[in-house]
Write an enzyme that holds these catalytic residues in place. Structure first.
Site, mmCIF file in Angstrom:
data_model
loop_
_atom_site.group_PDB
_atom_site.id
_atom_site.type_symbol
_atom_site.label_atom_id
_atom_site.label_comp_id
_atom_site.label_asym_id
_atom_site.label_seq_id
_atom_site.Cartn_x
_atom_site.Cartn_y
_atom_site.Cartn_z
ATOM 1 N N LYS A 66 16.943 30.875 28.798
ATOM 2 C CA LYS A 66 16.559 29.497 29.052
ATOM 3 C C LYS A 66 16.991 28.650 27.868
ATOM 4 O O LYS A 66 16.617 28.917 26.734
ATOM 5 C CB LYS A 66 15.037 29.396 29.230
ATOM 6 C CG LYS A 66 14.513 29.897 30.562
ATOM 7 C CD LYS A 66 14.811 28.952 31.709
ATOM 8 C CE LYS A 66 14.076 27.639 31.593
ATOM 9 N NZ LYS A 66 12.618 27.746 31.770
ATOM 10 N N HIS A 67 17.789 27.638 28.121
ATOM 11 C CA HIS A 67 18.219 26.707 27.096
ATOM 12 C C HIS A 67 18.827 27.414 25.888
ATOM 13 O O HIS A 67 18.479 27.167 24.743
ATOM 14 C CB HIS A 67 17.079 25.778 26.692
ATOM 15 C CG HIS A 67 16.644 24.879 27.816
ATOM 16 N ND1 HIS A 67 17.399 23.815 28.257
ATOM 17 C CD2 HIS A 67 15.563 24.922 28.630
ATOM 18 C CE1 HIS A 67 16.795 23.222 29.265
ATOM 19 N NE2 HIS A 67 15.680 23.890 29.524
ATOM 20 N N ASN A 229 15.924 28.905 13.484
ATOM 21 C CA ASN A 229 15.410 30.174 12.982
ATOM 22 C C ASN A 229 14.781 30.976 14.121
ATOM 23 O O ASN A 229 14.242 30.403 15.050
ATOM 24 C CB ASN A 229 14.333 29.939 11.909
ATOM 25 C CG ASN A 229 14.903 29.438 10.603
ATOM 26 O OD1 ASN A 229 15.969 29.818 10.181
ATOM 27 N ND2 ASN A 229 14.143 28.526 9.968
ATOM 28 N N HIS A 390 23.729 28.964 16.141
ATOM 29 C CA HIS A 390 23.519 27.550 16.482
ATOM 30 C C HIS A 390 24.608 27.088 17.432
ATOM 31 O O HIS A 390 25.716 27.611 17.401
ATOM 32 C CB HIS A 390 23.559 26.677 15.225
ATOM 33 C CG HIS A 390 22.398 26.890 14.303
ATOM 34 N ND1 HIS A 390 21.135 26.385 14.545
ATOM 35 C CD2 HIS A 390 22.303 27.569 13.139
ATOM 36 C CE1 HIS A 390 20.328 26.722 13.553
ATOM 37 N NE2 HIS A 390 20.994 27.452 12.692
#
Length: 390
Positions: A66-67, A229, A390
């Site tokens: 999810k996301h 993180n 990221h």
């Protein structure tokens, strides 16, 4: 196919949108539906995760994304009767791949609502039947059995996104992305996570069982594809709590620990004995359990709304009862994508049953972190590997 046109990007106002290859063809084929921008981010990150889990464990693997972070991920270990009950698998005879997805989807069912599924192996019929019962946006796998594909095509009124990926596809060693018109370039994170990452054990207790090694490796591979993180709690080959995208390391540890606690509380006699109101749908059952084990249940009782959720009025699950049940959870593995700067992270992990930890090390307070582990006779390995994503 060198490009795939998309309805829009991350948001409806972000048009035009597409995915494409500068050279060669896309490694994916859309077999059904129309995946979106975020769907494809989830699919490609999830595929990398399960491919690495399969390579490391030699077991079929699955992830629920999810996301662009995993809500859950797991390898294909058989389910206990209790796990079958709390994962709502019904009477489906689970294959190893279906067991992997049941675990991945079942760890954090609230977060997995509307997930994008990644499978390491060809989707078989038992896995498709399990997926058919869940609210999900789509799936990526290296192949689909004909009957399984037909089952999946029936989801979302025929609009369920089904993507087949070339299992032999190897991306270029350099990857690029743009932010605010600026192009970033870096080497792909091709580091291999295996038992060699756990060789540097820094605590007094240096005994790692094979299952503990497996769970630590699962935690590290999960973290490799989780927005940083991040901290991951793993037990019995499945991530039971993932704390993603937090600015503070201890908040990652708390978030993941709270999710792991909820997963364990779902296995308590109090929760297993709940009788749900007739006709309550699967997502509503998940919400009901979350309400019952949280503080919201007192509000439900005060407002007299329990009849809309439960068939019979459940007794309050007291704080003392919860703590007593949580104390029974042990043998949890914890991984961190960067070093723990303080011993408070270890204290929090210990509360959720952590007995083994893997983290890069390198903090100026490593001695304090090691000392805290020694206080609880925990095993901690310094991997020397940071896994920011990221």
């Amino acid at each position: 196919m060198t490009e795939l046109q998309l309805k829009y990007g991350c948001n409806p106002n972000q048009k035009p949108a597409r995915v494409f290859m500068e050279t060669g063809s896309l490694p994916i084929t859309v077999l059904n539906g129309k995946p979106g921008y975020i769907n494809l981010l989830d699919a490609l990150n999830g595929w990398q995760l399960v491919k690495e889990l399969k390579a490391a464990s030699k077991l079929p693997s699955a992830a629920s994304f999810k996301h662009v972070s995993p809500a859950g991920a797991a390898v294909g270990i058989p389910l206990s009767d209790i796990h079958r009950q709390i994962y709502f698998t019904g009477d489906i005879e689970l294959s190893p791949l279906a067991a992997a997805y049941a675990r991945a989807r079942g760890a954090d069912r609230m977060s997995s609502f509307g997930d994008f599924i990644s499978l390491s192996d060809t989707c078989d019929v038992p896995t498709a039947r399990l997926i058919a019962k869940e609210v999900s946006d789509g799936i990526i796998a290296p192949g689909f059995e004909p009957e399984a594909l037909e089952i999946l095509k029936g989801k979302k009124k025929g609009g369920y996104a089904v993507i087949q990926i070339d299992k032999d596809y190897v991306p270029e060693p350099i990857e690029r992305k743009q932010v605010f018109g600026v192009t970033f370039e870096q080497g792909r994170n091709n580091i291999v996570i295996d038992e060699t990452c756990l060789a540097n054990i820094v605590t007094k207790n240096k005994n790692l069982t094979e299952s503990e090694k497996r769970d630590l490796i699962v935690s590290l591979i999960v973290l490799k594809y989780t927005q940083s993180n991040s901290v991951a709690y793993v037990k019995d080959g499945q991530a039971v709590g993932v704390g993603a995208g937090q600015q503070s390391r201890v908040h990652c540890t708390r978030l993941a620990g709270n999710k792991a606690d909820n997963w364990w509380l779902r296995q308590s006699p109090q929760v297993l004995g709940l009788e749900f109101a007739d006709g309550l749908k699967r997502p509503d059952r998940d919400n009901a359990i979350d309400v019952y084990i949280g503080d919201e249940y007192m509000d439900v009782l005060a407002e007299g709304k329990w009849q809309t959720i439960f068939k019979t009025k459940p007794a309050v699950f007291t704080k003392e009862e919860k703590l007593a049940w949580l104390a029974k959870n042990t043998d949890v593995a914890v991984g961190s994508d960067a070093f723990f700067p303080f011993g408070d992270n270890i204290e929090r992990a210990h509360k959720s049953g952590a007995t083994v930890i893997a983290q890069p090390g390198g903090s100026i307070r490593d001695d304090d972190v090691i000392q805290t582990c020694n206080k609880y006779n925990m095993v901690m390995a310094f991997t020397g590997i940071r896994l920011f994503h990221h």
